[in-house]
Design a protein around this motif. Sequence first.
Motif, PDB file in Angstrom:
ATOM      1  N   PRO A  58       0.825  -1.202   0.000  1.00  0.00           N
ATOM      2  CA  PRO A  58       0.000   0.000   0.000  1.00  0.00           C
ATOM      3  C   PRO A  58       0.864   1.259   0.000  1.00  0.00           C
ATOM      4  N   GLY A  59       0.477   2.222  -0.795  1.00  0.00           N
ATOM      5  CA  GLY A  59       1.191   3.490  -0.878  1.00  0.00           C
ATOM      6  C   GLY A  59       2.303   3.507  -1.903  1.00  0.00           C
ATOM      7  N   THR A  60       2.688   2.341  -2.433  1.00  0.00           N
ATOM      8  CA  THR A  60       3.762   2.297  -3.427  1.00  0.00           C
ATOM      9  C   THR A  60       3.296   2.949  -4.729  1.00  0.00           C
ATOM     10  N   PRO A  61       3.995   3.982  -5.213  1.00  0.00           N
ATOM     11  CA  PRO A  61       3.579   4.627  -6.455  1.00  0.00           C
ATOM     12  C   PRO A  61       3.815   3.717  -7.653  1.00  0.00           C
ATOM     13  N   LEU A  62       2.958   3.828  -8.651  1.00  0.00           N
ATOM     14  CA  LEU A  62       3.062   3.037  -9.870  1.00  0.00           C
ATOM     15  C   LEU A  62       3.190   3.983 -11.057  1.00  0.00           C
ATOM     16  N   PRO A  63       4.390   4.524 -11.284  1.00  0.00           N
ATOM     17  CA  PRO A  63       4.589   5.486 -12.379  1.00  0.00           C
ATOM     18  C   PRO A  63       4.345   4.842 -13.734  1.00  0.00           C
ATOM     19  N   GLU A  64       3.650   5.561 -14.593  1.00  0.00           N
ATOM     20  CA  GLU A  64       3.324   5.027 -15.919  1.00  0.00           C
ATOM     21  C   GLU A  64       4.579   4.682 -16.713  1.00  0.00           C
ATOM     22  N   GLN A  65       5.564   5.558 -16.666  1.00  0.00           N
ATOM     23  CA  GLN A  65       6.767   5.343 -17.474  1.00  0.00           C
ATOM     24  C   GLN A  65       7.502   4.078 -17.042  1.00  0.00           C
ATOM     25  N   GLU A  66       7.591   3.841 -15.742  1.00  0.00           N
ATOM     26  CA  GLU A  66       8.284   2.653 -15.245  1.00  0.00           C
ATOM     27  C   GLU A  66       7.527   1.381 -15.619  1.00  0.00           C
ATOM     28  N   LEU A  67       6.200   1.427 -15.506  1.00  0.00           N
ATOM     29  CA  LEU A  67       5.408   0.255 -15.864  1.00  0.00           C
ATOM     30  C   LEU A  67       5.493  -0.025 -17.361  1.00  0.00           C
ATOM     31  N   ALA A  68       5.512   1.037 -18.159  1.00  0.00           N
ATOM     32  CA  ALA A  68       5.624   0.862 -19.612  1.00  0.00           C
ATOM     33  C   ALA A  68       6.937   0.174 -19.957  1.00  0.00           C
ATOM     34  N   ALA A  69       8.015   0.587 -19.303  1.00  0.00           N
ATOM     35  CA  ALA A  69       9.318  -0.025 -19.563  1.00  0.00           C
ATOM     36  C   ALA A  69       9.366  -1.463 -19.045  1.00  0.00           C
ATOM     37  N   LEU A  70       8.783  -1.696 -17.880  1.00  0.00           N
ATOM     38  CA  LEU A  70       8.816  -3.023 -17.270  1.00  0.00           C
ATOM     39  C   LEU A  70       8.065  -4.053 -18.111  1.00  0.00           C
ATOM     40  N   SER A 105       1.107   9.613  -8.975  1.00  0.00           N
ATOM     41  CA  SER A 105       0.979   8.303  -9.607  1.00  0.00           C
ATOM     42  C   SER A 105      -0.093   7.480  -8.896  1.00  0.00           C
ATOM     43  N   ALA A 106      -0.668   6.526  -9.620  1.00  0.00           N
ATOM     44  CA  ALA A 106      -1.614   5.603  -9.005  1.00  0.00           C
ATOM     45  C   ALA A 106      -0.893   4.806  -7.914  1.00  0.00           C
ATOM     46  N   TYR A 107      -1.653   4.373  -6.913  1.00  0.00           N
ATOM     47  CA  TYR A 107      -1.064   3.594  -5.823  1.00  0.00           C
ATOM     48  C   TYR A 107      -2.133   2.704  -5.203  1.00  0.00           C
TER      49      TYR A 107
END
Length: 204
Positions: free
Chosen positions: A26-38, A66-68
Amino acid sequence: MLRPVSTVSALADALRQRVLSGEIDPGTPLPEQELAALYGVARPTVREALAALVHEGLLRRERNRSAYVPEVTIEDLDDLMFVRRPLEDLMARALAGRRVPEADAALERMAALPDDAPWSDVVAEHMALHAALIEAVGSPRLVRLYGALAAETRLGLVGLRRVYEDREQLVAEHRALLDAIAGGDAQTVVKEHLGHSWGSDPLR
């Protein structure tokens, strides 16, 4: 890398599994750019997948952030059970003396999961079992009321993986619940079932 067919759905499924297995705290940010790369997908795909999970209530998104995964505290869980209990009581009274095949099937699927199955699979069958019971009552309003609590219930179940390290205990409790409903005297069992689930603090 995810395949291009139904990429948004595939990414949403992958993230949902990580959330419901407790992999993302909980609370961990989910940046779009990082998820796109992952995941090897475009940012608009990530944005749509995140939006789907926000709509489900599994993620939260605020302006310029960011979403979390939202935190569900023990106080939240206590209040959730306070609201859920009368709905489950209504269900138990309405179904007294009946078996619900869809609920029995969900229980058997839960029992048949391999030992190394992700906790998200257990959560899915747990939710399917309770949803089948609620739907069997035949009240659209009860279904809507119960559905409004689904996201918080699923997030709360993430903490239960520490309580139910032996999944057989969870299976046994739900088998007792279904048997009590079929036997026509489930009110006490429902109260004990919900109270036991949150009686110890699963989040600590």
